[in-house]
Design a protein around this motif. Sequence first.
Motif, PDB file in Angstrom:
ATOM      1  N   ASN A 161      23.352   7.969 -27.280  1.00 45.13           N
ATOM      2  CA  ASN A 161      22.517   9.021 -26.693  1.00 45.13           C
ATOM      3  C   ASN A 161      21.081   8.938 -27.190  1.00 45.13           C
ATOM      4  O   ASN A 161      20.138   9.164 -26.422  1.00 45.13           O
TER       5      ASN A 161
ATOM      6  N   GLN B  71      25.177  17.031 -30.287  1.00 44.09           N
ATOM      7  CA  GLN B  71      24.636  17.078 -28.929  1.00 44.09           C
ATOM      8  C   GLN B  71      23.495  18.093 -28.831  1.00 44.09           C
ATOM      9  O   GLN B  71      22.466  17.827 -28.207  1.00 44.09           O
TER      10      GLN B  71
ATOM     11  N   GLN C 183      19.442  17.367 -27.799  1.00 46.53           N
ATOM     12  CA  GLN C 183      18.794  18.029 -26.670  1.00 46.53           C
ATOM     13  C   GLN C 183      17.506  18.742 -27.061  1.00 46.53           C
ATOM     14  O   GLN C 183      16.722  19.109 -26.200  1.00 46.53           O
TER      15      GLN C 183
ATOM     16  N   ARG D  57      19.337   6.159 -25.303  1.00 43.79           N
ATOM     17  CA  ARG D  57      19.016   6.572 -23.933  1.00 43.79           C
ATOM     18  C   ARG D  57      17.834   7.540 -23.895  1.00 43.79           C
ATOM     19  O   ARG D  57      17.001   7.486 -23.000  1.00 43.79           O
TER      20      ARG D  57
ATOM     21  N   GLU E 238      28.595   7.695 -30.371  1.00 45.25           N
ATOM     22  CA  GLU E 238      28.057   8.365 -29.179  1.00 45.25           C
ATOM     23  C   GLU E 238      26.638   8.875 -29.442  1.00 45.25           C
ATOM     24  O   GLU E 238      25.769   8.787 -28.574  1.00 45.25           O
TER      25      GLU E 238
END
Length: 118
Positions: A76, A42, A46, A79, A72
């Motif tokens: 992500n 994650q 970012q 997206r 996941e």
Amino acid sequence: MTEQAKRAPFRCVVEQNEHAIVVSVSGAIDLTTQAAFAENVQEAMQREASSVVIDLAGVTFLASPGLAVLVEAQENAMRAQKNLHIAVGSTVVKRSIELTGLGQILPLVPDLDTALRT
């Protein structure tokens, strides 16, 4: 899981490469290490970069919690309109992914060098 795989310490590092953000993982990815793995992936997503590579070359065991993190990450990346490459690097990882059929949807490459060239 073999005794050696059980003893291999889990390690996950996020680094900026000149071409991408690279998440290098070693050791077993299972229920006990899933949270740390997910957190690092994650963090990589970012960061300001158009490409993220998850390098699994040092992974000694890949259980379903780790596979869920990879799925996941793919969602992500789509997206966020980022390129994601998963460098399989070992037969252990490749076998886990192939047995689940996730090889059909995950952006797999054989190794880190290939991922950084694409």
